[in-house]
Every structure is written in C-alpha cells, then in structure tokens.
Design a protein around this motif. Structure first.
Motif, PDB file in Angstrom:
ATOM      1  N   PRO A  32       0.816  -1.223   0.000  1.00  0.00           N
ATOM      2  CA  PRO A  32       0.000   0.000   0.000  1.00  0.00           C
ATOM      3  C   PRO A  32       0.845   1.266   0.000  1.00  0.00           C
ATOM      4  O   PRO A  32       0.463   2.274  -0.616  1.00  0.00           O
ATOM      5  N   ARG A  33       2.009   1.231   0.659  1.00  0.00           N
ATOM      6  CA  ARG A  33       2.900   2.396   0.660  1.00  0.00           C
ATOM      7  C   ARG A  33       3.549   2.591  -0.699  1.00  0.00           C
ATOM      8  O   ARG A  33       3.758   3.722  -1.144  1.00  0.00           O
ATOM      9  N   VAL A  34       3.861   1.502  -1.381  1.00  0.00           N
ATOM     10  CA  VAL A  34       4.415   1.603  -2.726  1.00  0.00           C
ATOM     11  C   VAL A  34       3.377   2.211  -3.673  1.00  0.00           C
ATOM     12  O   VAL A  34       3.701   3.088  -4.488  1.00  0.00           O
ATOM     13  N   ASP A  35       2.138   1.764  -3.574  1.00  0.00           N
ATOM     14  CA  ASP A  35       1.072   2.326  -4.409  1.00  0.00           C
ATOM     15  C   ASP A  35       0.908   3.823  -4.158  1.00  0.00           C
ATOM     16  O   ASP A  35       0.731   4.609  -5.101  1.00  0.00           O
ATOM     17  N   ALA A  36       0.971   4.223  -2.893  1.00  0.00           N
ATOM     18  CA  ALA A  36       0.824   5.641  -2.555  1.00  0.00           C
ATOM     19  C   ALA A  36       1.988   6.451  -3.118  1.00  0.00           C
ATOM     20  O   ALA A  36       1.788   7.568  -3.622  1.00  0.00           O
ATOM     21  N   ALA A  37       3.205   5.901  -3.058  1.00  0.00           N
ATOM     22  CA  ALA A  37       4.366   6.607  -3.590  1.00  0.00           C
ATOM     23  C   ALA A  37       4.287   6.733  -5.108  1.00  0.00           C
ATOM     24  O   ALA A  37       4.629   7.781  -5.680  1.00  0.00           O
ATOM     25  N   ILE A  38       3.830   5.686  -5.769  1.00  0.00           N
ATOM     26  CA  ILE A  38       3.672   5.744  -7.226  1.00  0.00           C
ATOM     27  C   ILE A  38       2.615   6.769  -7.608  1.00  0.00           C
ATOM     28  O   ILE A  38       2.763   7.503  -8.592  1.00  0.00           O
ATOM     29  N   ALA A  39       1.540   6.836  -6.832  1.00  0.00           N
ATOM     30  CA  ALA A  39       0.496   7.826  -7.107  1.00  0.00           C
ATOM     31  C   ALA A  39       1.044   9.240  -6.992  1.00  0.00           C
ATOM     32  O   ALA A  39       0.700  10.125  -7.791  1.00  0.00           O
ATOM     33  N   ILE A  40       1.901   9.477  -6.006  1.00  0.00           N
ATOM     34  CA  ILE A  40       2.518  10.800  -5.855  1.00  0.00           C
ATOM     35  C   ILE A  40       3.428  11.110  -7.037  1.00  0.00           C
ATOM     36  O   ILE A  40       3.426  12.225  -7.569  1.00  0.00           O
ATOM     37  N   GLU A  41       4.174  10.101  -7.475  1.00  0.00           N
ATOM     38  CA  GLU A  41       5.062  10.288  -8.618  1.00  0.00           C
ATOM     39  C   GLU A  41       4.271  10.602  -9.882  1.00  0.00           C
ATOM     40  O   GLU A  41       4.626  11.512 -10.654  1.00  0.00           O
ATOM     41  N   GLU A  42       3.186   9.887 -10.108  1.00  0.00           N
ATOM     42  CA  GLU A  42       2.366  10.118 -11.299  1.00  0.00           C
ATOM     43  C   GLU A  42       1.670  11.472 -11.233  1.00  0.00           C
ATOM     44  O   GLU A  42       1.544  12.165 -12.246  1.00  0.00           O
ATOM     45  N   ALA A  43       1.240  11.863 -10.045  1.00  0.00           N
ATOM     46  CA  ALA A  43       0.603  13.169  -9.897  1.00  0.00           C
ATOM     47  C   ALA A  43       1.594  14.288 -10.176  1.00  0.00           C
ATOM     48  O   ALA A  43       1.257  15.298 -10.804  1.00  0.00           O
ATOM     49  N   GLY A  44       2.844  14.103  -9.737  1.00  0.00           N
ATOM     50  CA  GLY A  44       3.866  15.105  -9.999  1.00  0.00           C
ATOM     51  C   GLY A  44       4.188  15.222 -11.470  1.00  0.00           C
ATOM     52  O   GLY A  44       4.380  16.321 -11.998  1.00  0.00           O
ATOM     53  N   PRO A 124      23.192  -1.517   7.738  1.00  0.00           N
ATOM     54  CA  PRO A 124      22.951  -0.752   6.504  1.00  0.00           C
ATOM     55  C   PRO A 124      21.682   0.090   6.556  1.00  0.00           C
ATOM     56  O   PRO A 124      21.633   1.191   6.005  1.00  0.00           O
ATOM     57  N   PHE A 125      20.636  -0.405   7.215  1.00  0.00           N
ATOM     58  CA  PHE A 125      19.374   0.323   7.290  1.00  0.00           C
ATOM     59  C   PHE A 125      19.546   1.661   8.006  1.00  0.00           C
ATOM     60  O   PHE A 125      18.989   2.682   7.581  1.00  0.00           O
ATOM     61  N   LEU A 126      20.286   1.675   9.090  1.00  0.00           N
ATOM     62  CA  LEU A 126      20.452   2.902   9.862  1.00  0.00           C
ATOM     63  C   LEU A 126      21.249   3.957   9.100  1.00  0.00           C
ATOM     64  O   LEU A 126      21.059   5.161   9.318  1.00  0.00           O
ATOM     65  N   LYS A 127      22.138   3.529   8.222  1.00  0.00           N
ATOM     66  CA  LYS A 127      22.921   4.490   7.442  1.00  0.00           C
ATOM     67  C   LYS A 127      22.232   4.864   6.140  1.00  0.00           C
ATOM     68  O   LYS A 127      22.155   6.047   5.786  1.00  0.00           O
ATOM     69  N   TYR A 128      21.739   3.885   5.423  1.00  0.00           N
ATOM     70  CA  TYR A 128      21.081   4.118   4.134  1.00  0.00           C
ATOM     71  C   TYR A 128      19.715   3.433   4.119  1.00  0.00           C
ATOM     72  O   TYR A 128      19.552   2.362   3.526  1.00  0.00           O
ATOM     73  N   PRO A 129      18.716   4.026   4.782  1.00  0.00           N
ATOM     74  CA  PRO A 129      17.377   3.405   4.785  1.00  0.00           C
ATOM     75  C   PRO A 129      16.787   3.392   3.384  1.00  0.00           C
ATOM     76  O   PRO A 129      17.055   4.292   2.579  1.00  0.00           O
ATOM     77  N   PRO A 130      15.995   2.393   3.050  1.00  0.00           N
ATOM     78  CA  PRO A 130      15.418   2.291   1.699  1.00  0.00           C
ATOM     79  C   PRO A 130      14.403   3.390   1.433  1.00  0.00           C
ATOM     80  O   PRO A 130      13.783   3.922   2.357  1.00  0.00           O
ATOM     81  N   ASN A 131      14.246   3.709   0.170  1.00  0.00           N
ATOM     82  CA  ASN A 131      13.295   4.727  -0.258  1.00  0.00           C
ATOM     83  C   ASN A 131      12.247   4.121  -1.175  1.00  0.00           C
ATOM     84  O   ASN A 131      12.536   3.188  -1.930  1.00  0.00           O
ATOM     85  N   PRO A 132      11.032   4.659  -1.166  1.00  0.00           N
ATOM     86  CA  PRO A 132       9.974   4.176  -2.066  1.00  0.00           C
ATOM     87  C   PRO A 132      10.260   4.565  -3.506  1.00  0.00           C
ATOM     88  O   PRO A 132      11.188   5.341  -3.784  1.00  0.00           O
ATOM     89  N   PRO A 133       9.487   4.060  -4.468  1.00  0.00           N
ATOM     90  CA  PRO A 133       9.774   4.266  -5.895  1.00  0.00           C
ATOM     91  C   PRO A 133       9.886   5.729  -6.314  1.00  0.00           C
ATOM     92  O   PRO A 133      10.645   6.060  -7.209  1.00  0.00           O
ATOM     93  N   ALA A 134       9.135   6.639  -5.707  1.00  0.00           N
ATOM     94  CA  ALA A 134       9.132   8.033  -6.145  1.00  0.00           C
ATOM     95  C   ALA A 134      10.346   8.808  -5.652  1.00  0.00           C
ATOM     96  O   ALA A 134      10.496   9.979  -5.964  1.00  0.00           O
ATOM     97  N   VAL A 135      11.212   8.179  -4.882  1.00  0.00           N
ATOM     98  CA  VAL A 135      12.351   8.859  -4.281  1.00  0.00           C
ATOM     99  C   VAL A 135      13.637   8.284  -4.844  1.00  0.00           C
ATOM    100  O   VAL A 135      13.800   7.070  -4.958  1.00  0.00           O
ATOM    101  N   GLY A 136      14.572   9.173  -5.182  1.00  0.00           N
ATOM    102  CA  GLY A 136      15.882   8.705  -5.642  1.00  0.00           C
ATOM    103  C   GLY A 136      16.187   9.172  -7.040  1.00  0.00           C
ATOM    104  O   GLY A 136      15.295   9.291  -7.888  1.00  0.00           O
TER     105      GLY A 136
END
Length: 250
Positions: A32-44, A124-136
């Motif tokens: 559900p968080r991935v879907d929300a991030a993709i929706a933000i990316e598409e809206a942008g 690794p998580f504490l230094k480089y936490p993962p980002n959703p699809p719309a980030v990076g």
C-alpha cells in the motif's frame, strides 16, 4: 550425526517458509505504501506536463511488469530470497558451529540469526534506509548500490569485531566481556558512518509519514524473515527435541 546435506536441506526448507511469510508481511504492510508513492510520482509528472515544464511531452512508457504482476511476483521473490538465505545460513551454521561457545545447537542458531540480522540488515538500514519508488535519482543508483554493499560488509566486520573483543575481554569478567563487545561494535560502526558519504535524495515535498511507513515496512519484512529463519532453524536442530524423539522411539 548430522550431515551437511541434512543441515542444508533444513535451511532451504525453513528459508522457503520464512520467505513466504515475509512476503505476506511485505504485501500487507509495504505494497500500500508503494502504491501511494507511485500515485505521488504520477501526480507530480501530470502536474509538470500541465504547466508545460516539458517542451515535448513524450508518450508515457508502460512498465515492463504491471503492478498486479509485481505484487504476485513479490511472493516468488521473497521465497527465492528466503531459500538462498536459508542455504547460506545452513552453510554458516556448519562452518561456525564449533566456534560458537554454547553447547546447545538451538541457541547457536538463534545467536547466528541475531548476528546476521544486525550486520546484514540493521547496520545498513540505519545508514542508508530504503526509499519508495518516487524517491531517488536514477543517475546515482550505482553509487548508492556500492555504498550500501560496503555498509553491509562493514556491518559484518563490526559484528566480528564485537565478538572478538568480547572473547578477549572475557578474562576480566562477565561485565568486561559484555562491555568490550558492545564498545568494539559501536566504535566500528560510528567510524564507518562518519567516513561513508551521506546520501539523501528525498524531496522536501515528499510526505515524511509515508516515507517512514515504507521504511519500517521494509525493515519489518527483513525482521520477519530473519526471525522466522532463526527460530525455525533452531527448532530443527534443537538437541532437546531430538533427544525426546529418541526416547519415544526407544
């Protein structure tokens, strides 16, 4: 006597089930968080086109795999990852069992799983936490991959340093053993964190709540996998369980 083959098969089977359940966690908490991030990316992207930010708006390319296909493939991916991790865990257990200072195989398996989670996932998580699809930034993916893998190696080295220091300090007592291990681990991590570059490509407009929900879902998926792998493998090599089976058979 347990053979390497039997230990390996147990690791593969436990890893398969751990991967399936971790995939279930990822599907419920992460998708559900991935879907929300993709929706933000598409809206942008739509907003940019509406305001003429692109001189020649190109036709949007359809993804090679649809979101439905990605969600279905999630279980295949986590299952394969679990099987591979279970196999490597069994190999590590076989090679390191004699060096783990406990007479109980179940405790040895749990300790190995805890060390693996801390070194391979948490550091690794504490230094480089993962980002959703719309980030990076796609242009920095190679740099981000290399630094992440480097952090993973450092995490394992930090665990090794903590164990080595703990054993060396054991001659001075239990408190010194614990303190020496923790200090060696933290010093290694802090020095590595200070040396490694800082990477933050999260836009200021991206919702912080959604970002951290995604990150914690990702961490939860890994925690589920390692927790089930550790306890599952410990159950298969538990000396007390095997002893009870022999008594019943007799």
């Amino acid at each position: 006597m347990r053979t390497f083959g039997s230990l390996l098969v147990r690791g593969l089977i436990v890893g398969l089930f751990a991967g399936l359940l971790a995939g279930t966690f990822a599907y419920v908490m992460g998708e559900p968080r991935v879907d929300a991030a993709i929706a933000i990316e598409e809206a942008g992207a739509a907003h940019s086109h509406d305001h003429g930010d692109s001189a020649e708006p190109a036709a949007e390319e359809k993804p090679l795999v649809s979101r439905e296909g990605q969600k279905a493939g999630l279980f295949l991916a986590t299952s394969l990852y679990g099987v591979a991790l279970g196999g490597m865990f069994a190999v590590g257990f076989t090679l390191l069992r004699r060096k783990l200072r406990t007479g109980n195989d179940a405790y040895a398996a749990l300790g190995l799983a805890a060390a693996g989670f801390v070194g391979i996932v948490l550091v690794p998580f504490l230094k480089y936490p993962p980002n959703p699809p719309a980030v990076g930034n796609p242009d920095t993916i190679t740099r981000r991959t290399v630094t992440y893998l480097l952090t993973l190696v450092i995490g394992l080295l930090a665990v090794w340093a903590g164990v080595a220091a703990s054993r060396w300090a054991a001659r001075y007592g239990e408190l010194a053993r614990l303190g020496g291990g923790v200090i060696a681990f933290l010093v290694t991590i802090v020095v590595a964190y200070l040396i490694l570059p800082r990477i933050n490509e999260v836009p200021e407009t991206f919702p912080a709540t959604l970002l951290w929900q995604f990150r914690f879902a990702s961490l939860g998926t890994q925690a589920t996998l390692w927790l089930l792998l550790g306890f599952g493998y410990a159950a298969t090599v538990d000396d007390r369980r095997l002893t009870r089976q022999k008594v019943v058979a007799a």
